[in-house]
Design an enzyme around this catalytic site. Structure first.
Site, short mmCIF file in Angstrom:
data_model
loop_
_atom_site.label_atom_id
_atom_site.label_comp_id
_atom_site.label_asym_id
_atom_site.label_seq_id
_atom_site.Cartn_x
_atom_site.Cartn_y
_atom_site.Cartn_z
N HIS A 64 -43.36 19.31 -0.52
CA HIS A 64 -44.99 19.99 -0.85
C HIS A 64 -45.15 21.01 0.11
O HIS A 64 -44.67 21.09 1.29
CB HIS A 64 -45.99 18.80 -0.81
CG HIS A 64 -45.89 18.13 0.60
ND1 HIS A 64 -46.72 18.47 1.71
CD2 HIS A 64 -45.35 16.95 1.28
CE1 HIS A 64 -46.85 17.59 2.59
NE2 HIS A 64 -46.01 16.88 2.46
N ASP B 38 -48.36 22.06 0.35
CA ASP B 38 -49.61 21.85 0.76
C ASP B 38 -49.66 21.13 2.09
O ASP B 38 -48.64 20.44 2.37
CB ASP B 38 -50.64 21.12 -0.36
CG ASP B 38 -50.29 19.84 -0.57
OD1 ASP B 38 -48.86 19.61 -0.79
OD2 ASP B 38 -50.87 18.80 -0.73
N ASP C 258 -44.79 18.72 8.72
CA ASP C 258 -45.18 18.14 7.48
C ASP C 258 -45.67 19.13 6.55
O ASP C 258 -47.00 19.27 6.30
CB ASP C 258 -46.37 16.99 7.70
CG ASP C 258 -46.77 16.09 6.69
OD1 ASP C 258 -45.86 16.07 5.63
OD2 ASP C 258 -47.67 15.38 6.42
N GLU D 228 -49.72 16.80 -2.66
CA GLU D 228 -49.18 15.65 -2.31
C GLU D 228 -49.96 15.08 -1.08
O GLU D 228 -50.03 14.01 -1.15
CB GLU D 228 -47.63 16.02 -1.26
CG GLU D 228 -46.96 14.75 -1.08
CD GLU D 228 -47.12 14.06 0.01
OE1 GLU D 228 -46.90 12.95 0.19
OE2 GLU D 228 -47.91 14.73 1.06
N GLU D 229 -50.72 15.96 -0.41
CA GLU D 229 -51.87 15.33 0.36
C GLU D 229 -53.08 15.24 -0.27
O GLU D 229 -54.00 14.61 0.34
CB GLU D 229 -51.87 16.35 1.63
CG GLU D 229 -50.74 17.08 2.32
CD GLU D 229 -50.20 15.68 3.27
OE1 GLU D 229 -50.72 14.75 3.11
OE2 GLU D 229 -49.24 16.10 4.08
N GLU E 241 -40.09 14.70 3.98
CA GLU E 241 -40.98 14.13 4.81
C GLU E 241 -40.53 13.98 6.07
O GLU E 241 -39.45 13.24 6.44
CB GLU E 241 -41.42 12.76 4.16
CG GLU E 241 -42.47 13.04 2.63
CD GLU E 241 -43.83 13.83 2.94
OE1 GLU E 241 -44.13 13.90 4.18
OE2 GLU E 241 -44.29 14.30 1.80
N HIS F 236 -50.60 15.59 10.89
CA HIS F 236 -51.86 15.41 10.52
C HIS F 236 -52.86 15.74 11.66
O HIS F 236 -53.91 15.40 11.73
CB HIS F 236 -52.19 14.03 10.00
CG HIS F 236 -51.49 14.08 8.47
ND1 HIS F 236 -52.29 13.45 7.53
CD2 HIS F 236 -50.62 14.64 7.91
CE1 HIS F 236 -51.59 13.59 6.16
NE2 HIS F 236 -50.52 14.20 6.56
#
Length: 380
Positions: free
Chosen positions: A68, A70, A101, A135-136, A164, A350
């Site tokens: 991903h 995003d 990520d 995805e997030e 991931e 994150h």
């Protein structure tokens, strides 16, 4: 230190503020890179989500990189040591939102493919990329819709590597070969509101529901298996009452979540929960939200090649794990694909000041290259 191609591509991707569901041009950059290598480029836009299906070759088996573009919001800007969308290297670490990520993984994939296609232009099968910008977020118009499109035209993925951040201390020390399922229940138990001094004229839903909730929280759902821990039931939110100390509430709201193994299905969990609620004669309403089915790639060519590639590049053994949250692998595995997750160290994902070791990016790309070579070149 020389600037590797993996690092340059990672920096390019990080400089694009692609907060969910924005792609910010990341996928177009990928398409521009992959197209000269012989990839057919197929953008798939569903509502607010940009997706990319890129494929080189028409034959099976199909090796697919999934990921991903995003990222989650950066959070408080003042807490970042450098701007989150300005890639910055300090003490051998690359800082920026999405470094781990998972823009670093995407860059590593692209360089690995570039090498393989040039070294082995006549490789077996096909290579593909399934990339989403959702995805997030709510994961509605991203990977599930792409998989649905591919399934409708019977375009099958044989092996899928999701980039991931799976690693714990060193690149490749942990590989995810499955994930637990996630099922959320939103329960409303109905009573009769009244004055606390006159309980015989009311019905307290907290009291009537308490034995059922106690039974749900202490129930042994399964034993797990070789790859999964036992299924877990957790109450996440619970609320009742008006705020006044002299009012018996009329409703109780409880939100709970199951993280469950392949020993159970979501249907079995639902049946068992409802049986307990009915046994306690509750008046209730229950709404279910299934975030993902559990999946497991227990053995096979992909697992074997992944472990061998990691050993070849890093010299270390890898641990198979199904821990952690969910990933888009849960949408790809039900098609019959073998799925693994392999990416950089996940210690800062994150978080403010997300970062990845610069050298790890090249190591990861080397592992991806070795893995593809084992499956598409060396394997008969």
């Amino acid at each position: 230190m020389t600037h590797s191609l993996v690092l340059s591509l990672t920096e390019d991707l990080i400089s694009r503020p692609s907060v969910t569901p924005e792609d910010a041009g990341c996928q177009q950059m990928m398409a521009d890179f992959l197209s000269p290598l012989g990839f057919s480029i197929e953008p798939m836009v569903f509502h607010d989500t940009t997706n990319l299906w890129a494929r080189k070759g028409t034959q099976s088996p199909v090796f697919c990189f999934a990921g991903h573009t995003d990222v989650v919001p950066p959070g408080p800007m003042e807490k970042w040591m450098s701007p989150p969308f300005e890639p910055t290297i300090r003490d051998g670490m690359l800082y920026g939102r999405g470094t781990a990520d998972m823009k670093g993984s995407i860059a590593a994939m692209m360089v690995a493919v570039n090498r393989l296609v040039k070294d082995y232009p006549d490789h077996n099968g096909s290579i593909a990329f399934l990339i989403t910008s959702d995805e997030e977020g709510p994961f509605i118009n991203g990977t599930p819709k792409v998989v649905e499109t591919l399934e409708a035209r019977n375009e099958k993925i044989t092996w899928c590597l999701v980039g991931e951040p799976s690693s714990t201390k060193h690149v490749g020390d942990v590989v995810k070969n499955g994930r637990r399922g996630s099922l959320t229940g939103d329960l409303t138990v109905f009573g009769i509101q009244g004055h606390v001094a006159y309980p015989h004229l009311a019905e307290n839903p907290v009291h009537t529901a308490a034995p059922a909730l106690a039974e749900l929280s202490t129930k042994h759902w399964d034993h797990g298996n070789e790859f999964f821990p036992a299924t877990s039931f957790q109450i996440a939110n619970i609320q009742a009452g008006t705020g006044a100390s002299n009012v018996i509430p009329g409703e109780l709201h409880v939100q709970f979540n199951f993280r469950y193994s392949t020993e159970l299905t979501d249907s079995q969990i639902k049946e068992q929960v409802e049986a307990i609620l009915q046994k306690h004669q509750l008046r209730y309403e229950l709404k279910w939200t299934l975030s993902g089915q559990p999946f497991l790639t227990g053995s096979g060519q992909l697992i074997e090649a992944t472990q061998a590639a990691i050993k070849e590049i890093t010299g270390t053994e890898t641990e198979l794990s199904t821990s952690g949250g969910t990933s888009d692998g849960r949408f790809i595995a039900p098609t019959g694909a073998q799925v693994v997750e392999l990416g950089p160290v996940n210690a800062t994902i994150h978080k403010v000041n997300e970062c990845v070791n610069v050298q790890d990016l090249d190591i990861l790309s080397d592992i991806y290259y070795s893995l593809m070579k084992k499956l598409l070149v060396d394997h008969d």
